[in-house]
Design a protein around this motif. Structure first.
Motif, PDB file in Angstrom:
ATOM      1  N   THR A 173       0.803  -1.228   0.000  1.00 47.35           N
ATOM      2  CA  THR A 173       0.000   0.000   0.000  1.00 47.35           C
ATOM      3  C   THR A 173       0.840   1.284   0.000  1.00 47.35           C
ATOM      4  OG1 THR A 173      -0.135  -0.020   2.418  1.00 47.35           O
ATOM      5  CG2 THR A 173      -1.911  -1.116   1.195  1.00 47.35           C
ATOM      6  N   ARG A 174       2.143   1.162   0.272  1.00 48.24           N
ATOM      7  CA  ARG A 174       3.039   2.330   0.250  1.00 48.24           C
ATOM      8  C   ARG A 174       4.140   2.012  -0.752  1.00 48.24           C
ATOM      9  NH1 ARG A 174       3.248   7.200   1.992  1.00 48.24           N
ATOM     10  NH2 ARG A 174       5.305   6.926   2.934  1.00 48.24           N
ATOM     11  N   ILE A 175       3.921   2.475  -1.985  1.00 53.49           N
ATOM     12  CA  ILE A 175       4.765   2.038  -3.098  1.00 53.49           C
ATOM     13  C   ILE A 175       5.662   3.171  -3.570  1.00 53.49           C
ATOM     14  CG2 ILE A 175       4.766   1.041  -5.411  1.00 53.49           C
ATOM     15  CD1 ILE A 175       1.920   0.016  -4.820  1.00 53.49           C
ATOM     16  N   GLY A 176       6.951   2.914  -3.618  1.00 53.36           N
ATOM     17  CA  GLY A 176       7.889   3.866  -4.192  1.00 53.36           C
ATOM     18  C   GLY A 176       8.006   3.674  -5.696  1.00 53.36           C
ATOM     19  N   ALA A 177       8.250   4.766  -6.407  1.00 55.50           N
ATOM     20  CA  ALA A 177       8.432   4.728  -7.863  1.00 55.50           C
ATOM     21  C   ALA A 177       9.758   5.400  -8.194  1.00 55.50           C
ATOM     22  CB  ALA A 177       7.286   5.443  -8.571  1.00 55.50           C
ATOM     23  N   VAL A 178      10.744   4.612  -8.593  1.00 56.51           N
ATOM     24  CA  VAL A 178      12.054   5.175  -8.931  1.00 56.51           C
ATOM     25  C   VAL A 178      11.933   6.024 -10.195  1.00 56.51           C
ATOM     26  CG1 VAL A 178      14.341   4.590  -9.826  1.00 56.51           C
ATOM     27  CG2 VAL A 178      13.451   3.425  -7.792  1.00 56.51           C
ATOM     28  N   VAL A 179      12.431   7.253 -10.100  1.00 59.09           N
ATOM     29  CA  VAL A 179      12.485   8.170 -11.246  1.00 59.09           C
ATOM     30  C   VAL A 179      13.958   8.433 -11.534  1.00 59.09           C
ATOM     31  CG1 VAL A 179      11.880  10.446 -12.116  1.00 59.09           C
ATOM     32  CG2 VAL A 179      10.287   9.228 -10.627  1.00 59.09           C
ATOM     33  N   PRO A 180      14.513   7.887 -12.605  1.00 56.78           N
ATOM     34  CA  PRO A 180      15.941   8.068 -12.875  1.00 56.78           C
ATOM     35  C   PRO A 180      16.327   9.536 -12.961  1.00 56.78           C
ATOM     36  CG  PRO A 180      15.049   6.359 -14.274  1.00 56.78           C
ATOM     37  CD  PRO A 180      13.871   7.010 -13.603  1.00 56.78           C
ATOM     38  N   ALA A 181      17.454   9.862 -12.348  1.00 55.51           N
ATOM     39  CA  ALA A 181      17.936  11.243 -12.380  1.00 55.51           C
ATOM     40  C   ALA A 181      18.653  11.563 -13.685  1.00 55.51           C
ATOM     41  CB  ALA A 181      18.884  11.483 -11.200  1.00 55.51           C
ATOM     42  N   GLU A 182      18.969  10.536 -14.472  1.00 49.79           N
ATOM     43  CA  GLU A 182      19.700  10.751 -15.721  1.00 49.79           C
ATOM     44  C   GLU A 182      18.854  11.562 -16.703  1.00 49.79           C
ATOM     45  OE1 GLU A 182      21.972   8.261 -13.482  1.00 49.79           O
ATOM     46  OE2 GLU A 182      19.866   7.967 -13.950  1.00 49.79           O
ATOM     47  N   ARG A 183      19.510  12.473 -17.369  1.00 48.05           N
ATOM     48  CA  ARG A 183      18.849  13.406 -18.280  1.00 48.05           C
ATOM     49  C   ARG A 183      18.134  12.663 -19.410  1.00 48.05           C
ATOM     50  NH1 ARG A 183      20.737  15.475 -22.996  1.00 48.05           N
ATOM     51  NH2 ARG A 183      19.817  17.416 -23.762  1.00 48.05           N
ATOM     52  N   GLY A 184      16.891  13.063 -19.672  1.00 47.71           N
ATOM     53  CA  GLY A 184      16.147  12.570 -20.824  1.00 47.71           C
ATOM     54  C   GLY A 184      15.275  11.366 -20.558  1.00 47.71           C
ATOM     55  N   LEU A 185      15.494  10.654 -19.448  1.00 46.76           N
ATOM     56  CA  LEU A 185      14.725   9.438 -19.204  1.00 46.76           C
ATOM     57  C   LEU A 185      13.324   9.722 -18.691  1.00 46.76           C
ATOM     58  CD1 LEU A 185      17.385   6.980 -17.713  1.00 46.76           C
ATOM     59  CD2 LEU A 185      16.567   7.201 -20.063  1.00 46.76           C
ATOM     60  N   ASP A 186      13.033  10.988 -18.394  1.00 53.15           N
ATOM     61  CA  ASP A 186      11.694  11.325 -17.914  1.00 53.15           C
ATOM     62  C   ASP A 186      10.630  11.067 -18.973  1.00 53.15           C
ATOM     63  OD1 ASP A 186      12.853  13.426 -19.372  1.00 53.15           O
ATOM     64  OD2 ASP A 186      11.447  14.875 -18.533  1.00 53.15           O
ATOM     65  N   LEU A 212      16.548   8.869  -8.374  1.00 48.73           N
ATOM     66  CA  LEU A 212      17.707   8.003  -8.140  1.00 48.73           C
ATOM     67  C   LEU A 212      18.635   8.039  -9.347  1.00 48.73           C
ATOM     68  CD1 LEU A 212      19.170   5.823  -6.425  1.00 48.73           C
ATOM     69  CD2 LEU A 212      17.765   4.111  -7.601  1.00 48.73           C
ATOM     70  N   ALA A 213      19.888   8.403  -9.094  1.00 47.96           N
ATOM     71  CA  ALA A 213      20.910   8.293 -10.129  1.00 47.96           C
ATOM     72  C   ALA A 213      21.412   6.859 -10.191  1.00 47.96           C
ATOM     73  CB  ALA A 213      22.070   9.243  -9.832  1.00 47.96           C
ATOM     74  N   HIS A 214      21.895   6.457 -11.356  1.00 45.45           N
ATOM     75  CA  HIS A 214      22.336   5.076 -11.537  1.00 45.45           C
ATOM     76  C   HIS A 214      23.789   4.923 -11.069  1.00 45.45           C
ATOM     77  CE1 HIS A 214      23.119   1.220 -13.705  1.00 45.45           C
ATOM     78  NE2 HIS A 214      21.866   1.017 -13.359  1.00 45.45           N
ATOM     79  N   THR A 215      23.990   5.087  -9.766  1.00 44.77           N
ATOM     80  CA  THR A 215      25.304   4.903  -9.160  1.00 44.77           C
ATOM     81  C   THR A 215      25.138   4.155  -7.846  1.00 44.77           C
ATOM     82  OG1 THR A 215      25.279   6.953  -7.860  1.00 44.77           O
ATOM     83  CG2 THR A 215      26.088   7.098 -10.143  1.00 44.77           C
TER      84      THR A 215
END
Length: 322
Positions: A173-186, A212-215
């Motif tokens: 019921t409490r779901i996180g959604a990763v949003v990549p910080a890398e440019r353009g992936l939005d 989240l950045a991919h590091t």
């Protein structure tokens, strides 16, 4: 070449130009092709274009954003299929090559067809410029239609909706959604989040965005405050981000899936190699051959009414991480 193959010059011409009106046996075709290969024959592109009345060049605009392995494979299959149909595929573009500048650069090459992914800023005026320069078919690949172009639609909200529906069905019921910080992936991640929120409407569940950045460092920082966030599930945008974040969560002692369910997307091989095995969203795209045949039909019928083709389908694959 005719002497080496033991046929007439006319037969050589018919075979090498794939003349469909002449009936030539397959053994004869094989002899001609073998002779051409032995002699190092290379067809003359300009002459072939004159015979056909148009070029055989299909321009595929270079991506403006990093592509997942799934999309790289998809575009590679399409390119190979077009090559088998004797189109010359040219990938063109680079950073900053968008909008009017991109259209002018494409038009200078006089392609018979153009395939442009989202992010290039192609608009109806640009489509008109390409058609005036000789493009018989202009196709866009992405979530939106452009007037005058055939649309290959990829609605990534379906991916987020599929992931959220799976996690909700597992009681999260409490779901996180990763949003990549890398440019353009939005262009991909934003529709996914919207799809997740649509799936959660009326259920009492919440969806929280997690940049989240991919590091490894970024993943460790997020994992370090995980318990403070109070999340019991996370959709990680794709399997690669899932691998990154799940390892960081485990390093922090967060139990997967007991404390937090983790779900990726793309159904890469690594999703089955992780421990626990990763639940994922399998994204299905048509074969490159099917799309190459569509391009060929549009080239042969340049006045055809523009259409939209939904390419993407999504299916949840449940494994141990949820």
């Amino acid at each position: 070449m005719a002497r080496l193959a033991g046929v007439s010059r006319a037969t050589v011409s018919y075979v090498l130009n794939n003349t469909s009106t002449m009936r030539i046996s397959e053994p004869t075709r094989r002899r001609v092709r073998a002779a051409a290969e032995e002699l190092g024959y290379v067809p003359h592109a300009a002459a072939r274009s004159l015979r056909a009345g148009h070029s055989r060049m299909v321009l595929m605009a270079s991506p403006t954003v990093p592509l997942s392995p799934l999309y790289e494979s998809f575009l590679g299959d399409l390119q190979a299929a077009l090559g088998r149909m004797e189109y010359t595929v040219v990938q063109y573009g680079g950073p900053g090559c968008t909008g009017d500048a991109a259209v002018r650069a494409w038009a200078e090459l006089r392609p018979v067809a153009v395939l442009a992914q989202s992010g290039h800023g192609l608009d109806p005026q640009g489509v008109a410029v390409l058609k005036r320069s000789g493009a018989r078919a202009v196709l866009t690949l992405g979530p939106e239609r452009v007037d005058g172009a055939h649309a290959l639609l990829t609605d990534h909200s379906l991916v987020g909706q599929c992931a959220a529906a799976h996690l909700l069905a597992r009681g999260r019921t409490r779901i996180g959604a990763v949003v990549p910080a890398e440019r353009g992936l939005d262009v991909f991640s934003r529709p996914m989040v919207e799809g997740m929120r649509r799936a959660a409407e009326g259920t009492g569940a919440e969806v929280a965005e997690l940049p989240l950045a991919h590091t490894e460092e970024a993943a460790a920082r997020l994992a370090g405050r995980w318990r403070d966030l109070g999340l019991d599930a996370v959709f990680t945008y794709n399997d690669e981000y899932a691998m990154l974040l799940m390892r960081a969560l485990q390093d922090e002692g967060v139990r997967v899936p007991a404390e937090t369910a983790v779900m990726g997307a793309d159904d890469l091989l690594l999703s089955r190699l992780l421990r626990p095995r990763l639940s994922t969203v399998r994204i299905e795209l048509p074969s490159g051959q099917a799309l190459a045949e569509l391009v060929d039909r549009l080239v042969r019928a340049p006045g055809a009414r523009t259409e939209a083709h939904d390419l993407l389908a999504a299916t949840a694959v449940r494994r141990e991480s949820t």
